[in-house]
Design an enzyme around this catalytic site. Structure first.
Site, PDB file in Angstrom:
ATOM      1  N   GLY A   6       0.819  -1.197   0.000  1.00 44.50           N
ATOM      2  CA  GLY A   6       0.000   0.000   0.000  1.00 44.50           C
ATOM      3  C   GLY A   6       0.854   1.248   0.000  1.00 44.50           C
ATOM      4  O   GLY A   6       2.080   1.195   0.130  1.00 44.50           O
TER       5      GLY A   6
ATOM      6  N   ASN B 159       4.213   5.809   4.368  1.00 48.22           N
ATOM      7  CA  ASN B 159       5.518   5.812   4.992  1.00 48.22           C
ATOM      8  C   ASN B 159       5.962   4.416   5.420  1.00 48.22           C
ATOM      9  O   ASN B 159       7.107   4.013   5.230  1.00 48.22           O
ATOM     10  CB  ASN B 159       5.479   6.750   6.207  1.00 48.22           C
ATOM     11  CG  ASN B 159       6.854   7.175   6.656  1.00 48.22           C
ATOM     12  OD1 ASN B 159       7.729   7.393   5.838  1.00 48.22           O
ATOM     13  ND2 ASN B 159       7.041   7.303   7.952  1.00 48.22           N
TER      14      ASN B 159
ATOM     15  N   LYS C  92      -2.122  10.138  17.661  1.00 53.02           N
ATOM     16  CA  LYS C  92      -2.419  11.380  18.382  1.00 53.02           C
ATOM     17  C   LYS C  92      -1.633  11.472  19.699  1.00 53.02           C
ATOM     18  O   LYS C  92      -2.178  11.725  20.768  1.00 53.02           O
ATOM     19  CB  LYS C  92      -3.920  11.489  18.673  1.00 53.02           C
ATOM     20  CG  LYS C  92      -4.794  11.547  17.438  1.00 53.02           C
ATOM     21  CD  LYS C  92      -4.678  12.874  16.716  1.00 53.02           C
ATOM     22  CE  LYS C  92      -5.654  12.950  15.556  1.00 53.02           C
ATOM     23  NZ  LYS C  92      -5.513  14.212  14.793  1.00 53.02           N
TER      24      LYS C  92
ATOM     25  N   GLU D 141      -0.749  -2.348  -6.790  1.00 50.65           N
ATOM     26  CA  GLU D 141      -1.561  -1.287  -7.401  1.00 50.65           C
ATOM     27  C   GLU D 141      -0.707  -0.110  -7.840  1.00 50.65           C
ATOM     28  O   GLU D 141      -0.859   0.403  -8.945  1.00 50.65           O
ATOM     29  CB  GLU D 141      -2.592  -0.774  -6.402  1.00 50.65           C
ATOM     30  CG  GLU D 141      -3.535  -1.810  -5.873  1.00 50.65           C
ATOM     31  CD  GLU D 141      -4.213  -1.312  -4.618  1.00 50.65           C
ATOM     32  OE1 GLU D 141      -5.439  -1.152  -4.674  1.00 50.65           O
ATOM     33  OE2 GLU D 141      -3.524  -1.067  -3.616  1.00 50.65           O
TER      34      GLU D 141
ATOM     35  N   ASN E 236     -10.220   7.842   3.653  1.00 53.02           N
ATOM     36  CA  ASN E 236      -9.979   7.790   2.212  1.00 53.02           C
ATOM     37  C   ASN E 236     -10.857   6.751   1.524  1.00 53.02           C
ATOM     38  O   ASN E 236     -11.528   7.030   0.552  1.00 53.02           O
ATOM     39  CB  ASN E 236      -8.509   7.493   1.916  1.00 53.02           C
ATOM     40  CG  ASN E 236      -7.586   8.585   2.414  1.00 53.02           C
ATOM     41  OD1 ASN E 236      -7.986   9.736   2.530  1.00 53.02           O
ATOM     42  ND2 ASN E 236      -6.360   8.241   2.708  1.00 53.02           N
TER      43      ASN E 236
END
Length: 503
Positions: A268, A271, A407, A293, A383
């Site tokens: 995918g 990072n 977070k 992909e 997304n």
């Protein structure tokens, strides 16, 4: 541009973007090129957005159903969303403006496996396709189209659309010619035949897209780069995740379940994926292949150094530095990269036949191995599922990766119950955080819970998860997959109310 537009008939249809956009009318279903910020039309969507804004100022209705390959860029998704011109959108998006309007309920959004979009269109599930707006890098003398930096659903849009607008982008390297493989052997059930692809580099189609010239209503000349962002430097958490996964692959080789060249890699975007790919190179792996992909910087680096010999994908998703490297050494990459329609790059049968090693990111996993890769607190889309489901269900090994917290520690990415499930426990084999790796193969739900808590949870959250699991095992009505239904989503509720799952 004379060299880029070789067909005299199509050259006669060259016009400004404003004139081309005027051929799109309210209520149309429009299929546009573009996949992860590559190969999307650059000028017609901007002209269309301006036309929509003007119509709205006059009090006129003007909205469209917009279909793409995946995410595009601000010039397309962002501009049309800001203009209030999108009524319905699929299949994947990443634009902040578009996302905000989806989550406010202003735009209907259908999240769908990328490998299913073309067949949904062919089956008639998405209705009639009125217009296709497709970027290409050139038009040959005989009218065939040299695809751009992404293929996506372009073949399907060109085949099914009543009308076609073509953007010819002179900023795309002419050396892309010959890098694509467009398969025209698909059919509708019950007339389907096996797809003759047995290795990632097999070429089973044609280098070019076909289009009926009578459907082309406009050709627009452009010269603009893809809008691609810089990738963040690999952080410590990503590096440790990569180390765990690379060591796991070594373990599988020692056990005889993988060979030294592994199996075709699917990675995918992001990072962590770049860190894993970098770890494979530094770990001494060689002779690798990819069936994926998108090709991003980490995979491009492996191709450059011949760590990867051949990659099949549907799009390039490179940083500006990666674009420069690709263009400067395009002859080297053209012999090692095949770009296909996404109905091939994400085809379930091919993924299973090739035995891909799938590595995808996630938002959270619960203690039983269910994975949420699309939503915040179960309600707000980020997304989309993209192609992760195509690969998770069908790969040889399905690996999901994430830092253990987000977070600044306020969110645990390992939770009692996932607030939204994109990949069920049945499709998840490996979960990896910087804390460690959980191998879920052959385990019952309670066994998976113990492995995930022990290996993947952050130390601050591990006692809380252990406490929940033990009480669930004791007090849950069912003992197969124990849950305390009044507490299962309490962590998410605490974060929404107080800003911290620990509060």
């Amino acid at each position: 541009m004379v060299d880029r537009i070789g067909n005299p008939n199509l050259r006669s249809k060259i016009m400004p973007a404003d004139d081309a956009a005027a051929k799109i009318v309210p209520g149309m279903t429009v299929g546009m090129s573009g996949f992860t910020g590559a190969g999307y039309p650059k000028q017609v969507p901007l002209a269309l957005a301006a036309m929509i804004e003007a119509a709205h100022l006059r009090g006129e209705y003007f909205k469209l159903k917009v279909l793409t390959g995946a995410s595009t860029a601000p010039e397309l998704d962002g501009a049309l969303a800001k203009a209030g011109g999108i009524d319905f959108r699929l299949p994947y998006q990443s634009d902040p403006e578009l996302r905000a309007r989806i989550n406010r309920g202003e735009i209907e959004y259908m999240d769908i496996h990328l490998g299913q979009v073309a067949q949904y269109a062919w089956f008639g599930f998405l209705g009639k396709l009125d217009m296709a707006v497709i970027e290409v890098s050139a038009i040959l003398e005989d009218g065939r189209l040299v695809p751009s930096t992404s293929v996506g659903n372009n073949k399907t849009w060109l085949d099914l659309a009543d009308q076609v607008i073509i953007e010819v982008n002179a900023a795309q390297p002419i050396g892309l010619d010959g890098m694509h493989d467009i398969y025209y052997g698909t059919a509708l059930p019950p007339n389907r035949k096996p797809i003759p692809l047995v290795r990632p580099g097999d070429r089973i189609g044609e280098p070019y897209l076909r289009v009926d010239p009578s459907k082309v209503v406009a050709v627009v000349e452009t010269q603009a780069p893809d809008r691609l962002g810089h990738f963040a430097p690999v952080d410590e958490a990503s590096r440790r995740i990569a180390e765990h996964l690379v060591e796991f692959f070594r373990h599988e080789i020692r056990q005889g379940r993988l060979g030294p060249n592994l199996l075709p890699l699917q990675s995918g975007v992001g990072n962590i994926a770049n860190a894993v790919l970098s770890g494979l190179r530094s770990g001494g792996f060689e002779g690798l292949t990819g069936f994926t992909e998108v090709i991003q910087d980490g995979m491009l680096d492996l191709i450059r150094t011949d760590t990867i010999q051949m990659v099949s994908a549907t799009a390039l998703s490179l940083s500006p530095e990666g674009v420069k490297e690709f263009a400067q050494n395009i002859d080297h990459y053209r012999s090692r990269i095949v770009l296909r329609p996404q109905e091939m790059s994400n085809h379930a049968e091919l993924i299973r036949r090739l035995g891909c090693l799938a590595i995808n990111g996630m938002v959270e996993a619960d203690i039983y191995g269910n994975v949420n890769s699309t939503h915040v607190a179960g309600t707000s889309i980020i997304n989309g599922i993209g192609g992760s489901g195509d690969f998770a269900r069908n790969s040889f090994l399905s690996c999901f990766v994430t830092p253990s917290t987000a977070k600044n520690g306020a969110i645990s990415c390992i939770v009692p119950m996932a607030s939204h499930v994109d990949h069920t426990e049945h499709d998840v084999a490996i979960v990896v955080t910087e804390q460690g790796l959980a191998d879920l193969r052959g385990l019952s739900p309670k066994q998976r819970a113990r492995v995930i808590i022990d290996n993947c949870a952050h130390p601050e959250y591990r006692p809380l998860l252990e406490d929940y699991f033990l009480r669930a095992c004791r007090d849950s009505r069912g003992k197969h997959t124990p849950h305390l239904l009044n507490e299962a989503l309490a962590w998410h509720e605490r974060f929404l109310l107080k800003g911290d799952m620990r509060a």
